[in-house]
Design a protein around this motif. Structure first.
Motif, PDB file in Angstrom:
ATOM      1  N   GLY A   4      24.953 -17.219 -18.855  1.00 59.30           N
ATOM      2  CA  GLY A   4      23.536 -17.359 -18.574  1.00 59.30           C
ATOM      3  C   GLY A   4      22.660 -16.993 -19.750  1.00 59.30           C
ATOM      4  N   VAL A   5      21.516 -16.428 -19.446  1.00 52.99           N
ATOM      5  CA  VAL A   5      20.495 -16.240 -20.474  1.00 52.99           C
ATOM      6  C   VAL A   5      20.431 -14.792 -20.953  1.00 52.99           C
ATOM      7  N   ILE A   6      20.458 -14.602 -22.265  1.00 54.23           N
ATOM      8  CA  ILE A   6      20.171 -13.300 -22.856  1.00 54.23           C
ATOM      9  C   ILE A   6      18.829 -13.418 -23.565  1.00 54.23           C
ATOM     10  N   ALA A   7      17.850 -12.623 -23.140  1.00 62.02           N
ATOM     11  CA  ALA A   7      16.508 -12.665 -23.718  1.00 62.02           C
ATOM     12  C   ALA A   7      16.375 -11.562 -24.765  1.00 62.02           C
ATOM     13  N   LEU A   8      15.949 -11.948 -25.956  1.00 63.18           N
ATOM     14  CA  LEU A   8      15.798 -10.986 -27.045  1.00 63.18           C
ATOM     15  C   LEU A   8      14.352 -11.048 -27.521  1.00 63.18           C
ATOM     16  N   ASP A   9      13.577 -10.005 -27.215  1.00 62.23           N
ATOM     17  CA  ASP A   9      12.169  -9.980 -27.599  1.00 62.23           C
ATOM     18  C   ASP A   9      11.889  -8.813 -28.524  1.00 62.23           C
ATOM     19  N   GLY A  10      10.707  -8.866 -29.149  1.00 58.02           N
ATOM     20  CA  GLY A  10      10.278  -7.768 -29.996  1.00 58.02           C
ATOM     21  C   GLY A  10       9.416  -8.288 -31.120  1.00 58.02           C
ATOM     22  N   PRO A  11       8.771  -7.366 -31.853  1.00 60.93           N
ATOM     23  CA  PRO A  11       7.904  -7.775 -32.958  1.00 60.93           C
ATOM     24  C   PRO A  11       8.699  -8.312 -34.144  1.00 60.93           C
ATOM     25  N   SER A  12       8.005  -8.771 -35.163  1.00 53.59           N
ATOM     26  CA  SER A  12       8.694  -9.362 -36.316  1.00 53.59           C
ATOM     27  C   SER A  12       9.330  -8.301 -37.200  1.00 53.59           C
ATOM     28  N   LEU A 105       4.856 -25.398 -24.629  1.00 52.00           N
ATOM     29  CA  LEU A 105       6.102 -24.946 -25.270  1.00 52.00           C
ATOM     30  C   LEU A 105       7.013 -24.205 -24.289  1.00 52.00           C
ATOM     31  N   VAL A 106       6.425 -23.421 -23.393  1.00 49.47           N
ATOM     32  CA  VAL A 106       7.256 -22.710 -22.408  1.00 49.47           C
ATOM     33  C   VAL A 106       7.994 -23.714 -21.523  1.00 49.47           C
ATOM     34  N   ASP A 107       7.318 -24.807 -21.126  1.00 51.16           N
ATOM     35  CA  ASP A 107       7.991 -25.866 -20.362  1.00 51.16           C
ATOM     36  C   ASP A 107       9.181 -26.416 -21.134  1.00 51.16           C
ATOM     37  N   GLN A 108       8.956 -26.713 -22.420  1.00 53.16           N
ATOM     38  CA  GLN A 108      10.041 -27.258 -23.250  1.00 53.16           C
ATOM     39  C   GLN A 108      11.181 -26.243 -23.372  1.00 53.16           C
ATOM     40  N   GLN A 109      10.808 -24.972 -23.549  1.00 51.05           N
ATOM     41  CA  GLN A 109      11.836 -23.929 -23.703  1.00 51.05           C
ATOM     42  C   GLN A 109      12.689 -23.826 -22.444  1.00 51.05           C
ATOM     43  N   ALA A 114      17.783 -24.557 -19.635  1.00 53.81           N
ATOM     44  CA  ALA A 114      18.522 -25.068 -18.471  1.00 53.81           C
ATOM     45  C   ALA A 114      19.637 -25.999 -18.914  1.00 53.81           C
ATOM     46  N   SER A 115      19.334 -26.868 -19.888  1.00 56.05           N
ATOM     47  CA  SER A 115      20.340 -27.841 -20.292  1.00 56.05           C
ATOM     48  C   SER A 115      21.497 -27.169 -21.050  1.00 56.05           C
ATOM     49  N   VAL A 116      21.190 -26.186 -21.888  1.00 57.90           N
ATOM     50  CA  VAL A 116      22.266 -25.511 -22.624  1.00 57.90           C
ATOM     51  C   VAL A 116      23.110 -24.647 -21.685  1.00 57.90           C
ATOM     52  N   VAL A 117      22.485 -23.969 -20.738  1.00 63.03           N
ATOM     53  CA  VAL A 117      23.241 -23.161 -19.779  1.00 63.03           C
ATOM     54  C   VAL A 117      24.181 -24.069 -18.976  1.00 63.03           C
ATOM     55  N   ASN A 118      23.663 -25.236 -18.625  1.00 65.31           N
ATOM     56  CA  ASN A 118      24.461 -26.214 -17.896  1.00 65.31           C
ATOM     57  C   ASN A 118      25.687 -26.677 -18.642  1.00 65.31           C
ATOM     58  N   THR A 119      25.518 -26.970 -19.933  1.00 62.16           N
ATOM     59  CA  THR A 119      26.615 -27.555 -20.691  1.00 62.16           C
ATOM     60  C   THR A 119      27.505 -26.495 -21.321  1.00 62.16           C
ATOM     61  N   GLN A 120      26.921 -25.333 -21.721  1.00 64.50           N
ATOM     62  CA  GLN A 120      27.668 -24.357 -22.499  1.00 64.50           C
ATOM     63  C   GLN A 120      27.887 -23.048 -21.774  1.00 64.50           C
ATOM     64  N   GLY A 121      27.145 -22.849 -20.704  1.00 65.41           N
ATOM     65  CA  GLY A 121      27.298 -21.632 -19.913  1.00 65.41           C
ATOM     66  C   GLY A 121      26.401 -20.482 -20.329  1.00 65.41           C
ATOM     67  N   GLY A 122      25.934 -20.482 -21.566  1.00 62.62           N
ATOM     68  CA  GLY A 122      25.111 -19.351 -21.982  1.00 62.62           C
ATOM     69  C   GLY A 122      24.224 -19.653 -23.160  1.00 62.62           C
ATOM     70  N   ILE A 123      23.123 -18.889 -23.292  1.00 59.09           N
ATOM     71  CA  ILE A 123      22.222 -19.066 -24.420  1.00 59.09           C
ATOM     72  C   ILE A 123      21.528 -17.747 -24.734  1.00 59.09           C
TER      73      ILE A 123
END
Ligand code: C5P
Length: 221
Positions: A4-12, A105-109, A114-123
């Motif tokens: 699934g999804v690993i979210a990595l946030d933070g400043p530059s 951009l959030v829609d595109q993201q 969704a498509s990468v999780v579907n095909t590869q299992g994780g992002i």
């Protein structure tokens, strides 16, 4: 392992990009650099002088999700180097603060994720609002921090390595200006999600950050 999804946030300057790519290739996941998308739209705005929302609607963005080769195409042309340059870096926070630009951009993201999780299992997805807005139901959220000094030094080293002139003082000013802007904007400001794990990278090198992240992933998997 963790799917699934690993979210990595933070400043530059927290080492986010390098670490996100390494983590993704270690886990055999896809990788999405959302900052590159805001940067590419900003480049298009600078080139055309057009309205930011209109540009975001019409620009053809192609973002690669291979952590070993994360390509960025704008209307079919490779802009990966140009979007890291000083002109884009100076203007990107302002463009990113436009609500309609973020909506597009959030829609595109979300579609890419969704498509990468579907095909590869994780992002692994890196940005400022992944854990809070783009993927609030991510399996794992990590919020990377580091002292302003450490972040300015890292950015300066990256810029110098990429052949751009940079001083630590100039970069520090830029890093602080951008973080203030990103943290105080009305729409999706940079902030740690309540359920994110915070990792301070000030005294860690790349290997250290990666080891810590893999330990977090293992403890969740
Ligand atoms: O990560 P990077 O430094 O390339 O991001 C450039 C800029 O894009 C940030 O300073 C921020 O203004 C914007 N951004 C954002 N939301 C994201 C990713 C980046 O607003 N998810």
């Amino acid at each position: 392992d963790l799917r699934g999804v690993i979210a990595l946030d933070g400043p530059s300057g927290t080492g986010k990009s390098t670490v996100a790519r390494r983590l993704a290739s270690t886990l055999r996941s896809g990788y999405l650099d959302t900052g590159a998308m805001y940067r590419a739209v900003t480049l298009a705005v600078l080139r055309t002088g057009g309205d930011a929302a209109e540009v975001a609607r019409t620009a053809r963005l192609d973002i690669g999700t291979d952590p070993l080769d994360p390509t960025v195409l704008l209307d079919g042309v490779d802009v990966a180097a140009e979007i890291r340059g000083p002109e884009v870096t100076l203007a990107v926070s302002e463009v990113s603060a436009v609500a309609e630009v973020r909506r597009i951009l959030v829609d595109q993201q979300r579609a890419i994720i969704a498509s990468v999780v579907n095909t590869q299992g994780g992002i692994v997805v890196e940005g400022r609002d992944i854990g809070t807005v783009v993927a609030p139901d991510a399996e794992l959220k990590v919020y990377l921090t580091a002292s302003a000094d450490a972040r300015a030094q890292r950015r300066t080293r990256q810029d110098t390595a990429a052949g751009r002139t940079a001083t630590v003082e100039g970069t520090l000013a830029d890093v602080q200006r951008r973080d203030n802007y990103d943290s105080s904007r009305a729409v999706s400001p940079l902030r740690k999600a309540d359920d994110a794990v915070e990792l301070d990278t000030t005294d860690l090198d790349l290997a250290g950050v990666l080891t810590s992240l893999l330990a977090i992933v293992d403890s969740r998997g």
